[in-house]
Structure formats: C-alpha cells, structure tokens
Design a protein around this motif. Sequence first.
Motif: not given
Length: 392
Positions: A179-196
């Motif tokens: 995911h990109s570190e530019t994601d400030e809300l955490g949405e991309d991080l959690m989407t990727v974590a869920y798919l992982r």
Amino acid sequence: MERHTITPRPDWQRTVEDQGLVYPLTRYPDGSLRPYWDESAYYSFTLPEVEALEEVVEELHAMCLAAAAHIVERNRFPDLGITDARVVERVTESWRRRAEQPSLYARFDLVYDGTGPAKMLEYNADTPTSLVEAASPQWFWMEDRFPGADQWNSLHERLVDAWRRQAPLLPPGPVHFAHSETDELGEDLMTVAYLRETAEQAGLVTEALSVERIGWDRLSRRFVDEKLRFIRSCFKLYPWEWLVTDRFGKHVLSTMDNGGGSGTTCWIEPAWKMLLSNKALLAVLWELYPDHPNLLPAYLDGPRELAATGWASKPLLGREGAGVVLHAPGDAPEVRDEPCCYQGLAPLPDFDGNRTLLGAWVVEDEAAGLGIRESAGPVTDEYARFLPHVIL
C-alpha cells in the motif's frame, strides 16, 4: 429497497474498529469528526431485488470484458489516453495471457432505487476500496441486529476461494502486499491487510510492505523488499497509471510478467485491468451496447445530444468523485485540460435527504456482495458514509 432508521449499538465505534474498520470517522473541512461507518440507518432489500441485481452485475462484467477485448483488437488505446508504446505492448500482452494472470476483485458503482433498472456509473476495477466494511463489519452488524436474516455478502468466502484457485498461477515465494504511505486515513493499509488475511487463509505465505519501500536491485535487475528478497508476486493497492509512470516505471514495464516467469514480478491486479478502470470504458460500452437498459449514454468527444438533457463530465482516471462536474440542460460544455468522458445524468436516488450509491462487488467473474454509501450532495465523494444492509 427501503431505508430505515435504527439506534446504533452501544460502543459501536470500538466494535467496528475491532473488526478491522480503523477509519470509522471522517474529518470534515471544519475540523469536526463525523461517522463514516453509519449504523443509525440501514437499507433493506427483498431477495428478488438482490437476485436481479446479481444478474445485472454479472452481465455488466461480461460486457466490460468484451469492451476490453474490443479496445485491444481495434487499438483504441489512445481513447484511454494510453499513448506510450511500451505500456500498450504490455497491456496487450497481459490481456492476451489473462487466463494465466490472477485477477481478484472489482466494484461497480450503480444508481438504483428499487423501482427501475440499475444504471452503471463506473467500474472500479484496479484499486477499489470500501471492501473491509462491506465484507466484515456489516456482516457482524447483521448478526447482532437481525440474527437469522441474510445479506448480499459472500465476499470473504469468495476472496479466500479465489486466492486458493489462483495459487498455482503464482511464482514461488511469498506474495507481497503493498500500500502507499501517502494514505493518511489508514483505508488503503487496512484494505491491503484484509486482503492479505484472505490470502493467508487460502494457504499462501505473505509479506507486507509499502510501495515507497519497494527497492530496485541494479545487479540482478529485480524488485526487492526491505530484506533484499526478490518480489516475485505483489498485490498492490496502487493505480497502474501511477505505477508505470513513476520513477521506477520503466523497470515495472521491463520486468512485468503476470505469468510468473523467471526474473519477473507478477503484479496483482494485472496490467489488463487498466482497460477497465478507465472512464473511457463507459463510452466504448455505449458504442457496443447502445440503449442497453443498465448503461448511460457516454461519449469521449463531447456531450452531443446530452447537452439537451444534462450530463456529467468525468476525468478518465478520476477517483472518489474527484473532478466530476455535473451540467444542467443547456449548459455550455466547459473547457478542461484533461481528457474526459461525457456521461448522461442519472441522479442518485434521494432517501430522506440522503443520496444513495450502490457498490456491487465482483470477485473473479462472479457477483459477490454489496456496500452502500450515502452523501449529502449529488456526487459521492470522500465525505460519503457507509451504511449496512439486510435482506428481509
């Protein structure tokens, strides 16, 4: 389809955060925090409504694949703004080898109010979000509030099954999730974590990293992670148009092989998803399927006859409603610096002052679930709210 008000569960915020939704609140321009996950209301559907929507989604998906084939066969890449010959070559190769290439999920945005045919607004086929809330918290909300009821939601099971089926297509070694570190809300991080998590449940070995920390080994001419291990396969929540044009874009193109060949990186989603995530697809669909009940008229050279009825101009690569401009009948077309798609208007239905958009999910080639977002205005933007649903 009906909207109902209901009292939120006690301590709902901690509940949904524990279920993976770490961004349950949205910060507004005035600094206030308001619920993104909004369980003060919900939507109900009948089973026949959901079954009809499932058929529409799968038909639209098949039509989109046919449109992608048309773009490749007729070399319509310039209509998508894709003019780099290397990108055209790689996307074409990716499309022709798509049977070997893992393609996981996508989301249709639909206008529907329960009374007429659903209308397709766009297809988010490369980096769709709002997955976590659709797959997990709304399911547990239903079990808490309507035990024994049902929901259009087989996302989790289908994602695990998809990874299991696609595992033989992947090269040896872990699947990296970026995911990109530019994601400030955490949405991309959690989407990727869920798919992982779904990949691990399918038996795959995984590693997490950010796009910004992907390295390039000049000696081996391979992408590597922070431990200098080769990245042989990588799920990236990062748009293809950024990936092929940023600093390492030339290396992405030179080492791209979604079949998992030696010395290459298998990117998920595959490069052919660029054909579906571009708003020019809407105009190609209207060419191929004019007057289809689930499509809106759309053009690339201007609003044409839509000038008399109203239209939306959309950047070919816009996201989260960015850059969308709505025009009333008789408006003069605006001059824009970027190529656009001009699509007929289909106003979002108004439920008690809330403008409602359906996000219908596809996993591989099958309809898999529903997420609903509400907005205060006519365009669904970053201030939209997510509401759960139930089949009654």
